[in-house]
Write an enzyme that holds these catalytic residues in place. Sequence first.
Site, PDB file in Angstrom:
ATOM      1  N   ASP A 107       0.866  -1.189   0.000  1.00 19.99           N
ATOM      2  CA  ASP A 107       0.000   0.000   0.000  1.00 19.99           C
ATOM      3  C   ASP A 107       0.902   1.238   0.000  1.00 19.99           C
ATOM      4  OD1 ASP A 107       0.891   0.264   2.601  1.00 19.99           O
ATOM      5  OD2 ASP A 107      -1.101   0.211   3.525  1.00 19.99           O
ATOM      6  N   CYS A 138       2.993  -3.192   4.143  1.00 17.59           N
ATOM      7  CA  CYS A 138       2.146  -2.056   4.524  1.00 17.59           C
ATOM      8  C   CYS A 138       2.871  -1.337   5.658  1.00 17.59           C
ATOM      9  CB  CYS A 138       0.737  -2.507   4.890  1.00 17.59           C
ATOM     10  SG  CYS A 138       0.617  -3.640   6.286  1.00 17.59           S
ATOM     11  N   THR A 161       2.635  -1.734   8.975  1.00 20.26           N
ATOM     12  CA  THR A 161       3.061  -2.653  10.038  1.00 20.26           C
ATOM     13  C   THR A 161       3.267  -4.081   9.558  1.00 20.26           C
ATOM     14  OG1 THR A 161       0.756  -3.163  10.507  1.00 20.26           O
ATOM     15  CG2 THR A 161       1.755  -1.345  11.765  1.00 20.26           C
ATOM     16  N   HIS A 178       9.187 -24.099   9.119  1.00 25.03           N
ATOM     17  CA  HIS A 178       8.170 -24.787   9.922  1.00 25.03           C
ATOM     18  C   HIS A 178       6.760 -24.618   9.372  1.00 25.03           C
ATOM     19  CE1 HIS A 178      10.600 -25.058  13.944  1.00 25.03           C
ATOM     20  NE2 HIS A 178      11.297 -25.455  12.893  1.00 25.03           N
ATOM     21  N   HIS A 194       6.048 -31.154  10.701  1.00 24.83           N
ATOM     22  CA  HIS A 194       5.730 -29.868  10.083  1.00 24.83           C
ATOM     23  C   HIS A 194       4.729 -30.052   8.941  1.00 24.83           C
ATOM     24  CE1 HIS A 194       8.599 -27.992  12.605  1.00 24.83           C
ATOM     25  NE2 HIS A 194       9.640 -28.577  12.056  1.00 24.83           N
TER      26      HIS A 194
END
Length: 154
Positions: free
Chosen positions: A8, A66, A68, A99, A135
């Site tokens: 963004d 973005c 965060t 993982h 996994h």
Amino acid sequence: MILYMGADHAGYPLKEYLKDYLAQQGYEILDVGVYSENPADYPDIAHTLTAKLVQETRPALGILICGTGIGMSIAANKRPGIRAANASEPVSAALAREHNNANIICLGARVVGPELARATVEAFLRTGFSHEDRHHRRVQKLELYGGDGASHTD
Ligand code: RB5
């Protein structure tokens, strides 16, 4: 390896920085936008990128940026077959691949500087899924509980 990239407005400058660097490293970059710092809604970018990524038949991963990384990761994980990990440092980024078989890394441009972002992405890209039974089983359960029932990417 093909890399789908999206951001963004808050992530746009970091996307451009990483795009240049990763292209120099030989990755094929498919940039879904945005292409300026004009305000944009992160769910739109995540929606576009994830649609392309799950349809891609060649080996591919995604990078979403973005402010965060949180909004992008929430939005991206709405789509079955997507395992998007928000990471701010290389250890988490590598373990997200090893993982969780994450197929998208999300970064917060207001959280990490360019150098840390680069190191984080490099750790993500150079690490593969472990394929150890435990996994594999856990990632299969992500698909199962997500209501998808099928893995779109591996
Ligand atoms: C945009 O201001 C900001 O909210 C967005 O980039 C992101 O951080 C949301 O999670």
